[in-house]
Each structure stands twice: as structure tokens, then as C-alpha cells.
Scaffold this motif. Structure first.
Motif, mmCIF file in Angstrom:
data_model
loop_
_atom_site.group_PDB
_atom_site.id
_atom_site.type_symbol
_atom_site.label_atom_id
_atom_site.label_comp_id
_atom_site.label_asym_id
_atom_site.label_seq_id
_atom_site.Cartn_x
_atom_site.Cartn_y
_atom_site.Cartn_z
ATOM 1 N N SER A 145 0.814 -1.215 0.000
ATOM 2 C CA SER A 145 0.000 0.000 0.000
ATOM 3 C C SER A 145 0.850 1.269 0.000
ATOM 4 O O SER A 145 0.359 2.352 -0.315
ATOM 5 C CB SER A 145 -0.936 0.014 1.211
ATOM 6 N N GLN A 146 2.134 1.139 0.333
ATOM 7 C CA GLN A 146 3.035 2.289 0.350
ATOM 8 C C GLN A 146 3.923 2.361 -0.889
ATOM 9 O O GLN A 146 4.724 3.278 -1.024
ATOM 10 C CB GLN A 146 3.900 2.241 1.617
ATOM 11 N N ASP A 147 3.775 1.385 -1.764
ATOM 12 C CA ASP A 147 4.579 1.343 -2.993
ATOM 13 C C ASP A 147 3.688 1.721 -4.176
ATOM 14 O O ASP A 147 2.854 0.926 -4.612
ATOM 15 C CB ASP A 147 5.148 -0.062 -3.195
ATOM 16 N N PRO A 148 3.842 2.929 -4.722
ATOM 17 C CA PRO A 148 2.963 3.364 -5.820
ATOM 18 C C PRO A 148 3.106 2.527 -7.089
ATOM 19 O O PRO A 148 2.245 2.575 -7.959
ATOM 20 C CB PRO A 148 3.383 4.822 -6.050
ATOM 21 N N ARG A 149 4.183 1.762 -7.202
ATOM 22 C CA ARG A 149 4.412 0.971 -8.413
ATOM 23 C C ARG A 149 4.176 -0.527 -8.176
ATOM 24 O O ARG A 149 4.488 -1.346 -9.041
ATOM 25 C CB ARG A 149 5.832 1.203 -8.922
ATOM 26 N N TYR A 150 3.625 -0.847 -7.031
ATOM 27 C CA TYR A 150 3.411 -2.257 -6.682
ATOM 28 C C TYR A 150 2.579 -2.978 -7.745
ATOM 29 O O TYR A 150 2.922 -4.077 -8.186
ATOM 30 C CB TYR A 150 2.713 -2.338 -5.321
ATOM 31 N N ALA A 151 1.484 -2.374 -8.163
ATOM 32 C CA ALA A 151 0.546 -3.032 -9.083
ATOM 33 C C ALA A 151 1.064 -3.094 -10.514
ATOM 34 O O ALA A 151 0.416 -3.712 -11.368
ATOM 35 C CB ALA A 151 -0.807 -2.314 -9.057
ATOM 36 N N GLU A 152 2.204 -2.475 -10.795
ATOM 37 C CA GLU A 152 2.761 -2.540 -12.150
ATOM 38 C C GLU A 152 3.372 -3.904 -12.447
ATOM 39 O O GLU A 152 3.645 -4.216 -13.600
ATOM 40 C CB GLU A 152 3.815 -1.447 -12.340
ATOM 41 N N HIS A 153 3.605 -4.701 -11.421
ATOM 42 C CA HIS A 153 4.145 -6.052 -11.605
ATOM 43 C C HIS A 153 2.970 -7.016 -11.771
ATOM 44 O O HIS A 153 2.078 -7.046 -10.928
ATOM 45 C CB HIS A 153 4.974 -6.432 -10.379
ATOM 46 N N PRO A 154 2.930 -7.816 -12.835
ATOM 47 C CA PRO A 154 1.748 -8.654 -13.101
ATOM 48 C C PRO A 154 1.478 -9.700 -12.025
ATOM 49 O O PRO A 154 0.316 -10.051 -11.781
ATOM 50 C CB PRO A 154 2.067 -9.306 -14.447
ATOM 51 N N ILE A 196 6.365 -5.311 -16.885
ATOM 52 C CA ILE A 196 6.449 -4.610 -15.601
ATOM 53 C C ILE A 196 6.495 -3.113 -15.868
ATOM 54 O O ILE A 196 7.355 -2.624 -16.599
ATOM 55 C CB ILE A 196 7.702 -5.042 -14.814
ATOM 56 N N GLY A 197 5.547 -2.397 -15.303
ATOM 57 C CA GLY A 197 5.482 -0.951 -15.504
ATOM 58 C C GLY A 197 4.180 -0.562 -16.178
ATOM 59 O O GLY A 197 3.227 -1.339 -16.262
ATOM 60 N N SER A 198 4.130 0.649 -16.673
ATOM 61 C CA SER A 198 2.999 1.133 -17.456
ATOM 62 C C SER A 198 3.548 2.009 -18.570
ATOM 63 O O SER A 198 4.658 2.529 -18.466
ATOM 64 C CB SER A 198 2.024 1.934 -16.586
ATOM 65 N N LYS A 199 2.792 2.155 -19.638
ATOM 66 C CA LYS A 199 3.294 2.814 -20.841
ATOM 67 C C LYS A 199 2.385 3.974 -21.214
ATOM 68 O O LYS A 199 1.171 3.810 -21.334
ATOM 69 C CB LYS A 199 3.367 1.795 -21.990
ATOM 70 N N TRP A 200 3.005 5.133 -21.394
ATOM 71 C CA TRP A 200 2.269 6.319 -21.819
ATOM 72 C C TRP A 200 2.949 6.935 -23.019
ATOM 73 O O TRP A 200 4.163 7.139 -23.026
ATOM 74 C CB TRP A 200 2.203 7.341 -20.672
ATOM 75 N N GLY A 201 2.171 7.202 -24.056
ATOM 76 C CA GLY A 201 2.731 7.805 -25.258
ATOM 77 C C GLY A 201 1.770 8.803 -25.857
ATOM 78 O O GLY A 201 0.584 8.805 -25.571
#
Length: 390
Positions: free
Chosen positions: A87-96, A384-389
Motif C-alpha cells: 500500500s506504500q509502494d505506488p508501483r506495486y501493481a505494475e508487476h503482473p 512490468i510498468g505502465s506505458k504512456w505515449g
């Protein structure tokens, strides 16, 4: 000279087809950012509120010397270290795999917590009332409480990534995916993935995950008390049976079938008689297109041959036809992606990685205005991560 004609001449002389990658200054863009990963990050953050209220309830019960069920205490012990960190890691959910864990907790664990403490006709005391209020707030904030469909979708996403990137299943179960660490998968979760792979007719993947689970025997956690060699072999046998390989399905179980499931054994033996000529070496079909088309090869950074740009035909007219198609594309990336997400051009065996501030430019049309098929492109799945373009 007509500007369109001049532009056409320049293209024909100097720019058959090209990509150019450059660094850009990325400015702040006003607008709503929304994606499935973004939704999961909200759920992950809100889960911290659930844990805080649950922890307060248990602490108050203990302080007031009120009984606490063994199941609730065990759930708190399981959830506290994981949720405190996630809950304290903003990128936690980026890992499948983390996403699979997160959704699973909302489907299988938090409902047990609340059904054990809250009920419609109960009179709630202070801590229980606070817990109920937190539950209502979180439910409102996340808009959609995950359900079984979401568990299935997250497992299918993980399986799809497997067919794209060939990641090591044993390492993934142990909580390592492309050198990025996460919470390991327990045997029950692996069997859930296997079941979903079977239901999705991904029988080769179901077999591989089952065999990986067998290599992890024996299991010691109370969570895995119902998962043993016999139960895994039964699943593996059912996979071969679904694939029509009845002889192998029967051979895998051996004495387990004879002693524990005579009815299933009789069915397998009957099917085996219809498949008496089955080759001993036969195995579940490996559909090469499922794993090895050029698109997926490029996503894995494999190129089967060097790019072939090819000349523009000399028969092309000197003016542009009004086809209505986009003349050119300018794509730039707003963030880095840890693993995956590249833009690939299968027809020319070209791959552009995602680098924050990077950009790619290409002409979609030939000078005649006809679509240049070499520009056919696709985005690779983000691992892993998210992509914005833009």
C-alpha cells in the motif's frame, strides 16, 4: 513549385523510409490519466485503509480481552506484512504477479474478514463500526470491488505474457520475473493459473505450470495443506486427457488412479482403448504460432533477418492521392517501462524500445498516397510498468 510536389520529390530522393529517434523535452500534460494499472494502484492504496481498520479492530478486541477467532488472527498475520509494504509502494501493481496477488486478496481474503465481523442485523461496537465505515469508503473509492472475473483476467494476462516473453516459470513462482522481485506464488495460486490455462485451451502452458509445481514439492505452509503430489498429478493427468492423450493421462497417475479414483481410471482406460495406436512420445501440441510469430519474436528482441527497407517503385506518380489516410506518424514516450512495451514493425523486423523522452517518426504513405505496408506496427505487452505515449 507546388509544395506538395516538392515534398514528394524530396521523399523520393532522400527518404525512402526511415525512423528517427530523438530526445524530447516532455512537458506537463493536463488531462485525466486512466488505465487498468492506474485502477489497480488505487486499489492497492485503498487496501492500506482496510488493513489499518482491521488491525485496530483486532488490537481493541485484544485490549478489551474479547475473543478473537483463530481464522481472523491468521488472516491478519498473513495480510499485515504484505499490505503494509504494497500500500506504500505506488508501483506495486505494475508487476503482473503483484496484480494477481492484489486482486486475489480482494476476492478471497477481505470478504472473509468482513463476513466474520460484520453482519446486517448485528449491533456494531466502536471498532467494528469503524471497520464497516472504512469498508464502505473503500468500496466507494475503488468503484468496482474485484471479483472472480478479475482473477481470471489477471491470470490470463500473466499467461499471455508467458507466451510473448518465455519467462522462466520456476523463477516466477519463486517471485522473480526478469530480475524484478515480488511476492512468490503459493501452490494454490499456481493451480488456479493452471485451471484458467486449461479453461482457455492453453494446454501446453497448463502442463508447464503443473510440472513446475511438482518440482517445488514438498510444501510446508498451512495454506498448501490440500496440495500434494497426488493432487497435482491428477491435474496434470486431466490436462493430457483434455488434449486427447489418454495413454499418458493414465500413465501419469499410476497407482494414484487405481487406489483413489476407480471411476476416473475406468474412463481413462476406455478412452485409451480408442487411442491404442498413440505414439509413446506424443505430447501436447506445441502451436508455434502461439509463441513464435515474428511479432512476438520482435517483442523478445529477436530478429529473424536484417531489416529490408526496399526501394519505392519508380512507377509511383509524382503527386499524392487523397486517400484520407494519415500521412505520417510522430510518436513519443512519456515514461520508461522496466520490461516490455516496445513498438515493433514485423514486416521490416524492427523494434523501438520505450525510453522516456524518446520519439519515433515514420511516413505511413508512399509518395503516391498508397499505404506503405512496411509501417504496419504493434505495441508489445508491458510486463512490468505502465506505458504512456502521445
Amino acid at each position: 513549385m507546388d509544395l506538395i510536389l516538392l515534398h514528394t520529390i524530396i521523399m523520393k530522393r532522400f527518404m525512402i523510409f526511415y525512423f528517427c529517434v530523438s530526445l524530447l523535452h516532455v512537458c506537463h500534460i493536463h488531462g485525466e490519466i486512466f488505465s487498468s494499472v492506474y485502477k489497480l494502484s488505487i486499489i492497492s492504496k485503498e487496501e492500506g485503509k482496510l488493513l489499518s481498520a482491521f488491525n485496530k479492530y483486532i488490537s481493541t478486541q485484544a485490549r478489551d480481552q474479547k475473543p478473537i477467532s483463530f481464522e481472523l488472527q491468521r488472516l491478519l498475520n498473513d495480510l499485515e506484512p504484505i499490505v503494509t509494504e504494497s500500500s506504500q509502494d505506488p508501483r506495486y501493481a505494475e508487476h503482473p504477479i503483484n496484480a494477481f496477488h492484489l486482486i486475489g486478496r480482494f476476492v478471497y481474503k477481505w470478504p472473509v474478514v468482513y463476513s466474520s465481523i460484520l453482519c446486517e442485523d448485528c449491533t456494531l461496537d466502536g471498532p467494528a463500526s469503524d471497520l464497516n465505515a472504512t469498508y464502505q469508503i473503500v468500496t466507494r473509492n475503488i468503484a468496482h470491488w474485484p471479483d472472480e472475473y478479475d482473477v481470471q483476467a489477471s491470470a490470463q494476462a500473466l499467461l499471455r505474457l508467458r507466451t510473448f516473453y518465455y519467462f522462466n516459470i520456476d523463477e516466477a513462482i519463486n517471485g522473480v520475473l526478469f530480475d524484478e522481485h515480488c511476492q512468490p506464488l503459493n501452490p494454490s495460486q499456481v493451480l488456479k493459473i493452471v485451471s484458467i490455462a486449461k479453461d482457455s485451451s492453453m494446454l501446453n502452458e497448463a502442463r508447464l505450470w503443473s510440472e513446475a509445481l511438482l518440482r517445488r514439492l514438498p510444501f510446508t505452509s498451512y495454506l498448501d495443506e490440500n496440495v500434494n503430489e497426488a493432487s497435482i498429478l491428477k491435474v496434470l493427468s486431466s490436462i493430457y486427457e483434455q488434449a486427447g492423450l489418454y495413454h499418458k493421462a493414465s500413465a501419469i497417475l499410476g497407482n494414484f488412479i487405481k487406489d483413489d479414483n476407480k471411476e476416473h481410471s475406468e474412463v481413462l482406460n476406455a478412452n485409451e482403448q480408442n487411442d491404442i495406436n498413440e505414439e509413446e512420445e506424443a505430447d501436447i501440441s506445441f502451436v508455434s504460432e502461439e509463441y513464435d510469430d515474428n511479432y512476438k519474436q520482435l517483442c523478445r528482441e529477436n530478429r529473424k533477418e536484417k531489416p529490408s527497407w526496399g526501394p519505392i517503385s519508380e512507377d509511383e506518380p509524382d503527386d499524392l492521392k487523397g486517400t484520407g489516410d494519415r500521412i505520417a506518424t510522430w510518436l513519443f514516450y512519456l515514461n520508461d517501462v522496466k520490461v516490455g512495451g516496445a513498438t515493433v514493425f514485423p514486416n521490416i523486423n524492427t523494434r523501438i524500445p520505450v525510453i522516456q523522452g524518446g520519439a519515433a517518426f515514420w511516413y505511413n504513405l508512399l509518395p503516391s498516397g498508397v499505404t506503405d505496408n512496411r509501417t504496419m506496427h504493434a505495441g508489445c505487452p508491458v510486463v512490468i510498468g505502465s506505458k504512456w505515449g502521445e
